[in-house]
Design a protein around this motif. Structure first.
Motif, mmCIF file in Angstrom:
data_model
loop_
_atom_site.group_PDB
_atom_site.id
_atom_site.type_symbol
_atom_site.label_atom_id
_atom_site.label_comp_id
_atom_site.label_asym_id
_atom_site.label_seq_id
_atom_site.Cartn_x
_atom_site.Cartn_y
_atom_site.Cartn_z
ATOM 1 N N LYS A 54 14.299 13.086 147.356
ATOM 2 C CA LYS A 54 13.612 14.295 147.819
ATOM 3 C C LYS A 54 12.968 15.119 146.704
ATOM 4 O O LYS A 54 11.891 15.654 146.888
ATOM 5 C CB LYS A 54 14.581 15.187 148.598
ATOM 6 N N ARG A 55 13.652 15.296 145.590
ATOM 7 C CA ARG A 55 13.153 16.167 144.525
ATOM 8 C C ARG A 55 12.035 15.468 143.756
ATOM 9 O O ARG A 55 12.121 14.275 143.472
ATOM 10 C CB ARG A 55 14.301 16.520 143.580
ATOM 11 N N ASP A 56 10.984 16.256 143.386
ATOM 12 C CA ASP A 56 9.904 15.646 142.609
ATOM 13 C C ASP A 56 10.404 15.348 141.184
ATOM 14 O O ASP A 56 11.335 15.973 140.689
ATOM 15 C CB ASP A 56 8.649 16.522 142.612
ATOM 16 N N LYS A 57 9.777 14.381 140.543
ATOM 17 C CA LYS A 57 10.242 13.859 139.245
ATOM 18 C C LYS A 57 10.240 14.935 138.152
ATOM 19 O O LYS A 57 11.150 14.997 137.337
ATOM 20 C CB LYS A 57 9.381 12.672 138.798
ATOM 21 N N GLU A 58 9.206 15.783 138.144
ATOM 22 C CA GLU A 58 9.129 16.835 137.122
ATOM 23 C C GLU A 58 10.275 17.832 137.273
ATOM 24 O O GLU A 58 10.912 18.214 136.297
ATOM 25 C CB GLU A 58 7.785 17.565 137.221
ATOM 26 N N ALA A 59 10.551 18.237 138.498
ATOM 27 C CA ALA A 59 11.649 19.178 138.755
ATOM 28 C C ALA A 59 12.984 18.530 138.406
ATOM 29 O O ALA A 59 13.863 19.170 137.807
ATOM 30 C CB ALA A 59 11.647 19.620 140.208
ATOM 31 N N ASN A 60 13.146 17.270 138.739
ATOM 32 C CA ASN A 60 14.378 16.557 138.438
ATOM 33 C C ASN A 60 14.617 16.518 136.925
ATOM 34 O O ASN A 60 15.734 16.747 136.457
ATOM 35 C CB ASN A 60 14.331 15.150 139.019
ATOM 36 N N ALA A 61 13.568 16.244 136.167
ATOM 37 C CA ALA A 61 13.689 16.217 134.703
ATOM 38 C C ALA A 61 14.060 17.600 134.175
ATOM 39 O O ALA A 61 14.913 17.726 133.287
ATOM 40 C CB ALA A 61 12.386 15.736 134.074
ATOM 41 N N PHE A 62 13.444 18.650 134.709
ATOM 42 C CA PHE A 62 13.742 20.016 134.267
ATOM 43 C C PHE A 62 15.203 20.376 134.542
ATOM 44 O O PHE A 62 15.904 20.881 133.659
ATOM 45 C CB PHE A 62 12.816 21.032 134.961
ATOM 46 N N TYR A 63 15.675 20.102 135.750
ATOM 47 C CA TYR A 63 17.036 20.491 136.120
ATOM 48 C C TYR A 63 18.110 19.642 135.431
ATOM 49 O O TYR A 63 19.284 19.997 135.471
ATOM 50 C CB TYR A 63 17.223 20.459 137.636
ATOM 51 N N HIS A 64 17.722 18.539 134.804
ATOM 52 C CA HIS A 64 18.674 17.737 134.045
ATOM 53 C C HIS A 64 18.489 17.893 132.533
ATOM 54 O O HIS A 64 19.109 17.184 131.757
ATOM 55 C CB HIS A 64 18.567 16.253 134.437
ATOM 56 N N SER A 65 17.652 18.847 132.126
ATOM 57 C CA SER A 65 17.402 19.048 130.698
ATOM 58 C C SER A 65 18.508 19.882 130.050
ATOM 59 O O SER A 65 19.214 20.647 130.715
ATOM 60 C CB SER A 65 16.051 19.748 130.491
ATOM 61 N N LYS A 66 18.637 19.735 128.761
ATOM 62 C CA LYS A 66 19.625 20.516 128.002
ATOM 63 C C LYS A 66 19.273 22.000 128.072
ATOM 64 O O LYS A 66 20.171 22.848 128.170
ATOM 65 C CB LYS A 66 19.661 20.041 126.552
#
Length: 166
Positions: A54-66
């Protein structure tokens, strides 16, 4: 004299026993929630499916960032692990969410701005999502930016609490 501590409810100065597992006085005891032992496994599966489908790739990367983990942990500590909407507090991970007041999809410039972040319990976060679905219906970024100026933290809290207790 036995050790005591202050009730965790903001602006409540009643003393409780230090050994008491519930960090609230008898008047606010209902704000405390114990953890379900199987909740972590269920939450992990649901979160994984959401991220994958469901989550877009850019948002997923942001929410898993340090960077996000650091900011998120800082905001939770500042709020004393207490929902800034309903006042519930949680002693275990996974029940609180650091949420963007103005959603990240509306204004990415504020994605790490601490003034645009607040701590919500899962229940209040659900209702905040329902509010966002109602007020950000336009596909136009300009219209959504104008809408975001009308909904401050106080107005959102009022709406969430009204709908949460129906």
């Amino acid at each position: 004299m036995s050790r005591v501590r202050v009730c965790r409810k903001p602006n409540c100065n009643k003393l409780i026993s230090f050994e008491q597992s519930n960090p609230y006085c008898s008047e606010h005891a209902g704000l405390y929630h114990k953890r379900n032992p199987f909740a972590k496994q269920q939450r992990k599966q649901n979160y994984s499916m959401y991220n994958k489908y469901k989550r877009d790739k850019e948002a997923n990367a942001f929410y898993h960032s340090k960077q996000w983990r650091t900011v998120s942990n800082h905001i939770k500590r500042e709020a004393y692990f207490t929902c800034q909407c309903c006042g519930h507090t949680y002693d275990k991970t996974g029940y609180l969410v650091v949420d963007h007041i103005i959603p990240r999809r509306v204004d990415k410039r504020k994605q790490s701005d601490e003034d645009n972040l607040w701590v919500l319990c899962k229940r209040c976060h659900y209702w905040k999502g329902e509010l966002e679905n109602r007020i950000y219906q336009s596909q136009s970024l300009v219209v959504n930016m104008d809408t975001s100026k009308k909904w401050d933290r106080g107005k959102m809290t009022e709406w969430i609490l009204k709908h949460e207790h129906k």
